[in-house]
Motif scaffolding. Structure first.
Motif, mmCIF file in Angstrom:
data_model
loop_
_atom_site.group_PDB
_atom_site.id
_atom_site.type_symbol
_atom_site.label_atom_id
_atom_site.label_comp_id
_atom_site.label_asym_id
_atom_site.label_seq_id
_atom_site.Cartn_x
_atom_site.Cartn_y
_atom_site.Cartn_z
ATOM 1 N N ASP A 1 0.803 -1.222 0.000
ATOM 2 C CA ASP A 1 0.000 0.000 0.000
ATOM 3 C C ASP A 1 0.837 1.272 0.000
ATOM 4 N N ASP A 2 2.123 1.123 0.273
ATOM 5 C CA ASP A 2 2.952 2.324 0.493
ATOM 6 C C ASP A 2 4.076 2.354 -0.523
ATOM 7 N N THR A 3 4.135 3.393 -1.338
ATOM 8 C CA THR A 3 5.208 3.533 -2.342
ATOM 9 C C THR A 3 6.538 3.753 -1.661
ATOM 10 N N THR A 4 6.516 4.473 -0.542
ATOM 11 C CA THR A 4 7.767 4.732 0.186
ATOM 12 C C THR A 4 8.392 3.427 0.679
ATOM 13 N N SER A 5 7.558 2.510 1.120
ATOM 14 C CA SER A 5 8.065 1.208 1.583
ATOM 15 C C SER A 5 8.693 0.439 0.437
ATOM 16 N N ARG A 6 8.047 0.526 -0.749
ATOM 17 C CA ARG A 6 8.623 -0.185 -1.895
ATOM 18 C C ARG A 6 9.960 0.414 -2.284
ATOM 19 N N MET A 7 10.046 1.733 -2.246
ATOM 20 C CA MET A 7 11.322 2.385 -2.583
ATOM 21 C C MET A 7 12.405 2.046 -1.547
ATOM 22 N N TYR A 8 11.986 1.925 -0.288
ATOM 23 C CA TYR A 8 12.955 1.577 0.763
ATOM 24 C C TYR A 8 13.551 0.187 0.508
ATOM 25 N N LEU A 9 12.677 -0.759 0.135
ATOM 26 C CA LEU A 9 13.151 -2.116 -0.142
ATOM 27 C C LEU A 9 14.089 -2.127 -1.342
#
Length: 606
Positions: A99-107
């Motif tokens: 649900d979170d683009t920031t989380s995907r970018m972090y990974l």
């Protein structure tokens, strides 16, 4: 055919042993061959043992070093996949990834950091378990891509990683380089999988997989110093191969005997094994913590290659030494035997009746001495032939002196043998008494008197018996059955002693029980009879007949081992005529020897 070969062989032996020079050459050559061969063989064995031990020790140390480095490397890679300092951030990103683009970018950033942190990373894969979603970053495409793959849970490594208590699993990519993500490369070594669990409920959220290429591994394997024909294997504790120096080496793991040897060496060691073509020495090093096995296979041919080189060198040096030794022997032996050959030819001419031969004397060695004595013998022989008629005048006296002289060497030999035996058995305490007795005996033997009193002969026999008792101990006993009046009778010197010595030789020496020698004297008509009796084994009828016949032979025709009795008998006949002589009787109870001499008025024997 065999008989002909045997005859030819015997003929060669007779030819080779006919001459002294060939005998000496064969003798010294045999000694040199034996010595050189023995030293060469011992040297080869020592060098072989040292070479093999050095080779095995070096291989063992290198293998231990390589195994340690590989173990550290795999542990380092496994540690690298564990997000120790950012674990909570990664867990939050995994929870909110969908649900979170920031989380995907972090990974994605986390995977890039891992990928660029090491040069041996071939690819990084992050598999999100609940979503069946895969983040992929490889050396062929440095862009982080995402995809969906619901087949990953069916992979064996996935199940083993989840089941591992330490949440990690190092997968071998030796036989199958595809781990389910579609990445297939011949340059990969190992895939390190790490389970990322939620700290709250311990539920597995994702599995981080890193595929490592073979660059570091190849550098570490170089330390094993593999030579031609040698093989290297790396196995885990479950006998799964992670590295093989070549593809055929993997087939060794299918051999039950090979696997049995490995299982029987839980702490490492060595074993011998053959693949049906080559024989190997397998060196095994086992890592204690994780159970990694590093196996190095050394062909026996290569192990002994250096030893064989040393052997060939040793054999070559030995052959050269042997050649020059034989050459030196031949030259030396010819130099030694040349004067002997000349002396032999001179003696042959002398034996043919030529008394004008003369040997030139050179040097001061034994051959020169023999040559000088040969010249002296030739001169004396010529003089003796010219004075032959003079020998007729003194023939009887010369024979008597020869008979007396013949006794002495035989007795001296026995006496010295007795002294040696006594010295060996009892030390030096009794040697003085024996030497004194021997000195008295020698003085008596070289005395100039032809006739002695019976008591003087008895004293001589007592000294003789003292020496003989040192040899036989309690096995020898002597008894004198003589009255005092007999002590003043004269008898030829060394006659009674020869009879006693005969009893010692043929009775005491051949019997295992104590033997008593009795010396007695009696008058029988006009003859004085001295009897020497023993209770030894005696002689059978044929032997007694042979001894009696020998007493009737001429002295020049004497033979056999009854020379002592023949000596005494001949002396008595020369001194007294046919009225004197020796008689001998023998049976199973013993032997009696009688010495008879005519008696003149007045009681003396002349």
């Amino acid at each position: 055919m065999k008989k002909a070969l045997a005859s030819l062989f015997l003929s060669l032996i007779r030819i080779c042993t006919r001459k002294l020079v060939i005998k000496l050459i064969l003798l010294f050559t045999s000694i040199i061959i034996l010595a050189v061969s023995t030293l060469t063989f011992i040297s080869y064995k020592m060098l072989e043992k040292q070479s093999v031990e050095s080779n095995l020790a070096g291989s063992t140390n290198n293998l231990r070093l390589v195994n340690k480095n590989v173990r550290n490397y795999i542990g380092e890679v496994s540690q690298f996949t564990s997000p120790q300092y950012r674990y909570e951030q990664i867990m939050n990103a995994l929870r909110n990834e969908s649900d979170d683009t920031t989380s995907r970018m972090y990974l994605e950033d986390y995977l890039r950091v891992l990928f660029y942190s090491r040069t041996d990373v071939e690819g990084i894969f992050l598999y999100l378990i609940d979503e069946n979603k895969v983040y992929t970053l490889t050396s062929k495409d440095i862009t982080v891509k995402t995809s969906y793959n619901d087949t990953i849970p069916n992979e064996p490594w996935f199940k083993m990683t989840l089941a591992d208590k330490k949440n990690r699993y190092a997968q071998s990519l030796l036989e199958n380089t595809d781990i389910g993500y579609g990445v297939n490369s011949d340059q990969v070594f190992i895939a390190s999988h790490r389970v990322l669990r939620d700290l709250v409920d311990r539920k597995p959220r994702a599995i981080l997989s890193m595929v490592m290429n073979s660059s570091y591994r190849d550098e570490m394997v170089k330390d094993s110093s593999l030579k031609e024909g040698e093989d290297l294997l790396l196995l885990d504790m479950n006998m799964v191969p992670y590295y093989a120096s070549d593809q055929p080496t993997l087939k060794y793991l299918d051999d039950a005997e090979f696997r049995s040897h490995l299982l029987n060496l839980p702490q490492g060691g060595q074993f011998t094994w053959s693949d049906g073509i080559k024989k190997y020495m397998a060196i095994v090093d086992v890592e204690k913590q994780e159970g990694w096995r590093m196996i190095k296979l050394l062909p026996y041919v290569e192990i002994y290659k250096a030893a064989q080189t040393n052997r060939n060198l040793s054999y070559s040096i030995g052959a050269v030494l042997l050649f020059f030794s034989i050459l030196l022997i031949m030259l030396t032996v010819n130099a030694i035997t040349k004067p002997i050959k000349i002396l032999t030819r001179k003696m042959r001419r002398f034996s043919e009746g030529n008394f004008d031969v003369e040997m030139k004397v050179k040097g001061m060695d034994e051959v020169a001495y023999l040559s000088d004595q040969f010249n002296l013998m030739v001169l004396r022989t010529g003089n003796l032939i010219n004075e032959k008629y003079k020998m007729k005048l003194v023939q009887n006296s010369a024979i008597l002196k020869a008979l007396e002289a013949e006794i002495n060497p035989h007795f001296l030999y026995n006496a010295l043998q007795a002294i040696s035996t006594k010295a060996l058995k009892s030390g030096v305490e009794d040697i003085t008494e024996m030497v004194d007795a021997l000195a008295l005996t020698l003085r008596y033997c070289i005395g100039g008197k032809e006739f002695v009193l019976l008591k003087e002969e008895i004293e001589h026999i007592e000294n003789y018996m003292l020496i003989q008792k040192a040899r036989f101990g309690k096995r020898l006993l002597i008894v004198y059955d003589l009255e005092d009046e007999w002590h003043e009778f004269e008898i030829p010197r060394l006659t009674l002693q020869s009879l006693v010595e005969n009893s010692v030789k043929h009775a005491v020496e051949k019997a295992d029980i104590p033997v008593t020698i009795v010396i007695a004297a009696r008058m029988e008509g006009q003859h004085m009879v001295i009897r020497v009796t023993d209770n030894g084994p005696g002689m059978n009828a044929d032997r007694l007949k042979q001894v009696r016949s020998s007493l009737l032979e001429r002295w020049e025709d004497r033979h056999g081992d009854s020379i002592g009795l023949k000596n005494v008998n001949t002396r008595l006949e020369l001194l007294y005529g046919d009225e004197a002589g020796i008689e001998i009787n023998s049976d199973e109870s013993g032997t009696e020897t009688r010495m008879m001499m005519p008696r003149k008025d007045g009681g003396t024997i002349v």
